[in-house]
Design a protein around this motif. Structure first.
Motif, PDB file in Angstrom:
ATOM      1  N   VAL A  43      24.385   1.689 -13.436  1.00  0.00           N
ATOM      2  CA  VAL A  43      23.292   0.936 -12.839  1.00  0.00           C
ATOM      3  C   VAL A  43      23.375  -0.526 -13.235  1.00  0.00           C
ATOM      4  CG1 VAL A  43      21.755   2.929 -12.699  1.00  0.00           C
ATOM      5  CG2 VAL A  43      21.713   1.517 -14.746  1.00  0.00           C
ATOM      6  N   LEU A  44      23.041  -1.393 -12.276  1.00  0.00           N
ATOM      7  CA  LEU A  44      22.966  -2.828 -12.525  1.00  0.00           C
ATOM      8  C   LEU A  44      21.509  -3.169 -12.782  1.00  0.00           C
ATOM      9  CD1 LEU A  44      25.325  -4.297  -9.773  1.00  0.00           C
ATOM     10  CD2 LEU A  44      25.885  -3.392 -12.029  1.00  0.00           C
ATOM     11  N   VAL A  45      21.267  -3.869 -13.870  1.00  0.00           N
ATOM     12  CA  VAL A  45      19.910  -4.147 -14.332  1.00  0.00           C
ATOM     13  C   VAL A  45      19.709  -5.652 -14.464  1.00  0.00           C
ATOM     14  CG1 VAL A  45      18.255  -3.759 -16.198  1.00  0.00           C
ATOM     15  CG2 VAL A  45      19.909  -1.977 -15.606  1.00  0.00           C
ATOM     16  N   ASP A  46      18.613  -6.150 -13.890  1.00  0.00           N
ATOM     17  CA  ASP A  46      18.255  -7.557 -14.065  1.00  0.00           C
ATOM     18  C   ASP A  46      17.360  -7.642 -15.295  1.00  0.00           C
ATOM     19  OD1 ASP A  46      17.280 -10.156 -13.983  1.00  0.00           O
ATOM     20  OD2 ASP A  46      17.301 -10.219 -11.792  1.00  0.00           O
ATOM     21  N   THR A  47      17.914  -8.158 -16.380  1.00  0.00           N
ATOM     22  CA  THR A  47      17.181  -8.184 -17.645  1.00  0.00           C
ATOM     23  C   THR A  47      16.087  -9.248 -17.683  1.00  0.00           C
ATOM     24  OG1 THR A  47      18.857  -9.648 -18.617  1.00  0.00           O
ATOM     25  CG2 THR A  47      19.149  -7.265 -18.935  1.00  0.00           C
ATOM     26  N   SER A  48      16.018 -10.087 -16.644  1.00  0.00           N
ATOM     27  CA  SER A  48      14.956 -11.092 -16.592  1.00  0.00           C
ATOM     28  C   SER A  48      13.698 -10.539 -15.933  1.00  0.00           C
ATOM     29  CB  SER A  48      15.432 -12.339 -15.833  1.00  0.00           C
ATOM     30  OG  SER A  48      15.573 -12.067 -14.447  1.00  0.00           O
ATOM     31  N   VAL A  49      13.802  -9.362 -15.303  1.00  0.00           N
ATOM     32  CA  VAL A  49      12.662  -8.767 -14.595  1.00  0.00           C
ATOM     33  C   VAL A  49      12.091  -7.635 -15.445  1.00  0.00           C
ATOM     34  CG1 VAL A  49      11.871  -7.650 -12.486  1.00  0.00           C
ATOM     35  CG2 VAL A  49      13.706  -9.346 -12.376  1.00  0.00           C
ATOM     36  N   LYS A  50      10.980  -7.905 -16.080  1.00  0.00           N
ATOM     37  CA  LYS A  50      10.345  -6.907 -16.951  1.00  0.00           C
ATOM     38  C   LYS A  50       8.946  -6.534 -16.475  1.00  0.00           C
ATOM     39  CE  LYS A  50      12.920  -8.730 -20.922  1.00  0.00           C
ATOM     40  NZ  LYS A  50      13.888  -7.632 -21.089  1.00  0.00           N
ATOM     41  N   GLU A  51       8.431  -7.284 -15.510  1.00  0.00           N
ATOM     42  CA  GLU A  51       7.110  -6.974 -14.972  1.00  0.00           C
ATOM     43  C   GLU A  51       7.176  -5.662 -14.199  1.00  0.00           C
ATOM     44  OE1 GLU A  51       3.725  -8.819 -11.930  1.00  0.00           O
ATOM     45  OE2 GLU A  51       5.541  -9.964 -12.428  1.00  0.00           O
ATOM     46  N   LEU A  52       6.273  -4.757 -14.497  1.00  0.00           N
ATOM     47  CA  LEU A  52       6.293  -3.439 -13.881  1.00  0.00           C
ATOM     48  C   LEU A  52       5.682  -3.469 -12.484  1.00  0.00           C
ATOM     49  CD1 LEU A  52       5.238  -1.183 -16.899  1.00  0.00           C
ATOM     50  CD2 LEU A  52       7.530  -1.836 -16.153  1.00  0.00           C
ATOM     51  N   LYS A  53       6.347  -2.756 -11.576  1.00  0.00           N
ATOM     52  CA  LYS A  53       5.830  -2.564 -10.224  1.00  0.00           C
ATOM     53  C   LYS A  53       5.923  -1.081  -9.894  1.00  0.00           C
ATOM     54  CE  LYS A  53       6.908  -7.146  -8.370  1.00  0.00           C
ATOM     55  NZ  LYS A  53       7.572  -7.905  -7.269  1.00  0.00           N
ATOM     56  N   PRO A  54       4.906  -0.505  -9.256  1.00  0.00           N
ATOM     57  CA  PRO A  54       4.938   0.920  -8.923  1.00  0.00           C
ATOM     58  C   PRO A  54       6.175   1.273  -8.102  1.00  0.00           C
ATOM     59  CG  PRO A  54       2.742   0.012  -8.567  1.00  0.00           C
ATOM     60  CD  PRO A  54       3.655  -1.148  -8.838  1.00  0.00           C
ATOM     61  N   GLY A  55       6.875   2.302  -8.517  1.00  0.00           N
ATOM     62  CA  GLY A  55       8.075   2.737  -7.814  1.00  0.00           C
ATOM     63  C   GLY A  55       9.344   2.050  -8.262  1.00  0.00           C
ATOM     64  N   GLY A  56       9.228   1.036  -9.121  1.00  0.00           N
ATOM     65  CA  GLY A  56      10.409   0.343  -9.617  1.00  0.00           C
ATOM     66  C   GLY A  56      11.147   1.182 -10.648  1.00  0.00           C
ATOM     67  N   LEU A  57      12.463   1.011 -10.689  1.00  0.00           N
ATOM     68  CA  LEU A  57      13.276   1.729 -11.673  1.00  0.00           C
ATOM     69  C   LEU A  57      13.599   0.789 -12.824  1.00  0.00           C
ATOM     70  CD1 LEU A  57      15.788   3.535  -9.284  1.00  0.00           C
ATOM     71  CD2 LEU A  57      13.640   4.400 -10.220  1.00  0.00           C
ATOM     72  N   TYR A  58      13.408   1.258 -14.043  1.00  0.00           N
ATOM     73  CA  TYR A  58      13.582   0.403 -15.208  1.00  0.00           C
ATOM     74  C   TYR A  58      14.425   1.094 -16.276  1.00  0.00           C
ATOM     75  CZ  TYR A  58       9.837  -2.298 -13.104  1.00  0.00           C
ATOM     76  OH  TYR A  58       9.087  -3.039 -12.226  1.00  0.00           O
ATOM     77  N   VAL A  59      15.293   0.304 -16.917  1.00  0.00           N
ATOM     78  CA  VAL A  59      15.984   0.786 -18.102  1.00  0.00           C
ATOM     79  C   VAL A  59      15.082   0.465 -19.286  1.00  0.00           C
ATOM     80  CG1 VAL A  59      17.923   0.393 -19.659  1.00  0.00           C
ATOM     81  CG2 VAL A  59      18.328   0.660 -17.221  1.00  0.00           C
TER      82      VAL A  59
END
Length: 214
Positions: free
Chosen positions: A144-160
């Protein structure tokens, strides 16, 4: 011809690791889920390991009882400048692969330039908590490719997520009764509470670089 020489060096290291484990080429191929001829070509320097599919690369690492970062460390005697030239043709960029207890500079893996972001990090998926059996499932061995600058949670978003002291996990953010919770797609696995983890970043592409629709 320089790249061919470097491929032979990599092949010699792969062969040495296989023999250290007492495995035949056929046994490595079976464990990695690849053909014996591919293993033979890799050891003979006739196949560039960095031209392999991601799933084959991960399978080979596991067959040799290494994680992908440790597989990269086998190649420490290959000239860095030549390796970078092989890894990063004009149509690619390299992004760091973050892993458990990675020492020094993270191993970097090539991804298509149009998917590269300055804050991209790569994670290899382990386990089946996000495998719900559908086409969109994220399976073991996926990258998976992860944008480490995006930490704000959004419903349905996938997060490491970093489980402090216990590695990383991948989950979907949902809001239930006004509170955030990180859910697996596989119902056999438990949900994770925000106070149990630290958000590393938001997933924006998976494995062979299928864009995430969520």
């Amino acid at each position: 011809m320089v790249e061919a020489v470097e491929s032979k060096k990599v092949g010699q290291l792969l062969k040495a690791r296989r023999e250290e484990l007492g495995l035949t080429q056929e046994e490595v191929a079976l464990r990695a889920g690849v053909s014996p001829s591919l293993v033979a070509k890799l050891e003979q320097g006739r196949q560039d390991i960095w031209d392999m599919k991601v799933s084959n690369f991960v399978g080979l690492a596991r067959a040799l009882q290494l994680d992908p970062i440790h597989l990269r460390q086998l190649f420490s005697d290959v000239e860095q400048s030549v390796l970078k030239a092989t890894l990063a043709p004009a149509t690619t960029k390299t992004a760091p692969v973050l892993g458990e207890a990675a020492a020094g500079k993270p191993f970097e893996y090539p991804i298509p330039a149009d998917l590269y972001r300055p804050t991209t990090a790569i994670f290899f998926v382990s386990g089946d908590s996000m495998d719900d059996g559908t086409e969109d499932a994220i399976r073991e061995g996926d990258m998976v490719l992860v944008d480490t600058s995006v930490k704000e949670l959004k419903p349905g978003g996938l997060y490491v997520l970093e489980i402090v002291g216990d590695g990383y996990t991948l989950k979907e953010a949902r809001k239930l009764n006004g509170e955030w919770v990180f859910m697996p797609w596989n119902p056999k696995h438990p949900a994770v509470r925000p106070d149990e983890v630290k958000v590393v970043g938001k997933v924006y592409a998976v494995n062979r670089f299928r864009t995430v629709r969520r």
